[in-house]
Enzyme design. Structure first.
Site, PDB file in Angstrom:
ATOM      1  N   HIS A   3     -12.678   2.172  -0.135  1.00 54.28           N
ATOM      2  CA  HIS A   3     -12.559   1.002   1.057  1.00 54.28           C
ATOM      3  C   HIS A   3     -13.162  -0.350   0.451  1.00 54.28           C
ATOM      4  O   HIS A   3     -13.440  -1.109   1.360  1.00 54.28           O
ATOM      5  CB  HIS A   3     -13.200   1.405   2.130  1.00 54.28           C
TER       6      HIS A   3
ATOM      7  N   GLU B  88      -7.325  -6.054   4.637  1.00 58.19           N
ATOM      8  CA  GLU B  88      -7.224  -5.699   3.151  1.00 58.19           C
ATOM      9  C   GLU B  88      -6.054  -6.293   2.593  1.00 58.19           C
ATOM     10  O   GLU B  88      -6.025  -6.663   1.576  1.00 58.19           O
ATOM     11  CB  GLU B  88      -6.996  -4.224   3.117  1.00 58.19           C
TER      12      GLU B  88
ATOM     13  N   ASN C 153       0.964  -1.083   0.054  1.00 48.83           N
ATOM     14  CA  ASN C 153       0.122   0.078   0.083  1.00 48.83           C
ATOM     15  C   ASN C 153       0.751   1.190  -0.072  1.00 48.83           C
ATOM     16  O   ASN C 153       1.320   1.617   1.105  1.00 48.83           O
ATOM     17  CB  ASN C 153      -0.879   0.081   1.221  1.00 48.83           C
TER      18      ASN C 153
ATOM     19  N   ARG D 245      -2.357  -2.078  -3.683  1.00 47.60           N
ATOM     20  CA  ARG D 245      -3.496  -1.452  -3.506  1.00 47.60           C
ATOM     21  C   ARG D 245      -3.546  -0.309  -4.301  1.00 47.60           C
ATOM     22  O   ARG D 245      -2.632   0.664  -4.271  1.00 47.60           O
ATOM     23  CB  ARG D 245      -3.637  -0.942  -1.966  1.00 47.60           C
TER      24      ARG D 245
ATOM     25  N   ARG E  43     -12.287  14.902   7.082  1.00 46.78           N
ATOM     26  CA  ARG E  43     -13.099  15.152   5.813  1.00 46.78           C
ATOM     27  C   ARG E  43     -14.251  15.330   6.438  1.00 46.78           C
ATOM     28  O   ARG E  43     -14.884  14.948   7.237  1.00 46.78           O
ATOM     29  CB  ARG E  43     -12.950  13.813   4.971  1.00 46.78           C
TER      30      ARG E  43
END
Length: 394
Positions: free
Chosen positions: A179, A381, A8, A90, A240
């Site tokens: 996601h 993940e 990642n 990713r 955010r």
């Protein structure tokens, strides 16, 4: 033994996990941090609880990857580079090009570059990591695993915005979500725990971390998700804003004298959310230990937005069989889980306080008579990335 490394790559970071495949045993995991800055660090956990760390500058991702691979040899994690037969990357934005993970070739890499405008903070860094690993491990099968691909099953009525249709046709202006790898993993794992086929279930997955999104999964397919064209949309997050009225954006630009739209987007991405409301922190752990009114207000707004999405997805799917909490907040903030579930007591969904007193490990946390199961499942993940590499290897 064949090994796969799941990668990642961020703008200044490189996270990784090295798996023995197909046993899925984690051999090593770590992080290269502050790439491109004056002071960097490399940490790795491996073997029987062993830990190694060095601090030095890393000029770029290529340097970071070379140091990472060198240390895997020096620490005797691997005997040679030939043991690494797969590299899974990713990638945040797959647009409409990629509806599944894919073996990376020059055309795929060109499309990842082309999609950079959909995820300017992520795709360029992802592509940098891909190029660096291809140079160092040219014989390993490289696979791109896209955050957006799981959501490619959304119907048109859910992914299209109510704007002129030609903007979708010409510019790809639509909701893509994010996601997806996490939602895919925890929903499949929930089905395993419940002993039922995912194709028979209605599941709502709540990935609650610094970035947060909610997904409605019906019969094994993502039919709706909270994030939109970018990961800025949806529920309130650490920094955010989540959903806002677009007219508010232009209103604030005028009031603040902002002429560059990117400056406004930067405020919504980095100075809003829990941080913007509380004025002190975007970290839920800090807010939960504070008596300050604005800190508590930030928590209430966070829960409020989650409840609205979950409620709408229950209605959209015509019911729900399971709610699944994951990611940093979802796995560790029991008060947040309880507050969300308690909002649906009217529908017979109930949390068991004793079962909910758990952190970071798999558990069914609902009462025996709850009309829907409530689960805590730590996301993985990296494992999903490694599995996709294994699936796509020639």
């Amino acid at each position: 033994m064949a090994k796969t490394i799941a990668v990642n790559a961020g703008s200044s970071t490189l996270k990784f996990q090295l798996f023995d495949m197909p046993s899925e045993e984690v051999i090593a995991k770590g992080l290269v941090d502050r790439i491109g800055l004056a002071e960097g660090s490399f940490t790795i956990d491996y073997g029987d609880g062993q830990h190694f760390k060095i601090e030095q500058p890393f000029k770029d991702h290529k340097v970071a990857i070379n140091v990472l691979l060198k240390e895997l040899i020096d620490l005797k994690v691997i005997g040679s580079f030939d043991e690494i037969t797969g590299v899974g990357h990713r990638v945040v934005a797959g647009g409409e090009f990629f509806k599944d993970s894919v073996v990376i070739d020059d055309d795929v890499l060109a499309k990842i570059d082309e999609l950079a405008e959909y995820a300017p903070l992520h795709n360029p860094a992802n592509a940098t990591g891909i190029r660096a690993f291809r140079e160092v491990l040219p014989n390993a099968t490289a696979v791109a695993v896209f955050d957006t691909s799981f959501h490619s099953t959304m119907p048109e009525e859910n992914y299209l915005y109510s704007i002129p249709y030609e903007y979708y046709e010409k510019f790809g202006a639509r909701r893509y979500g994010a996601h997806g790898t996490s939602h895919r993993y925890v929903s499949a794992r929930a089905a395993e725990i419940l002993g039922k086929p995912l194709s028979d279930l209605k599941v709502i997955t709540l990935h609650l971390g610094a970035g947060a999104s909610i997904d409605a999964i019906k019969n094994g397919e993502s039919i709706d998700t909270s994030m939109g064209f970018t990961p800025l949309a949806g529920i309130t997050m650490a920094t955010r804003s989540g959903d806002v009225d677009p007219s508010l954006v232009t209103f604030l630009q005028q009031k603040l004298g902002i002429t560059n739209p990117e400056a406004m987007i930067d405020i919504l991405n980095k100075k809003s959310g829990l941080l913007g409301i509380s004025g002190t922190s975007g970290d839920m752990r800090d807010l939960q230990t504070s008596d300050d009114h604005r800190a508590q207000l930030a928590i209430k707004i966070f829960v409020n937005r989650i409840v609205k999405y979950v409620g709408s997805y229950i209605a959209e799917m015509g019911g729900v069989d399971a709610l699944v909490f994951t990611a940093g907040i979802g796995e560790n903030a029991k008060a947040i889980r309880a507050a969300v579930v308690n909002a649906f007591n009217y529908a017979g969904i109930k949390i068991d306080d004793d079962r909910n007193d758990v952190h970071g490990k798999e558990a069914i946390i609902s009462t025996d008579d709850s009309t829907a199961k409530v689960l805590l499942i730590p996301t993985d993940e990296e494992l999903m990335i490694a599995r996709d590499v294994e699936r796509l290897k020639k």
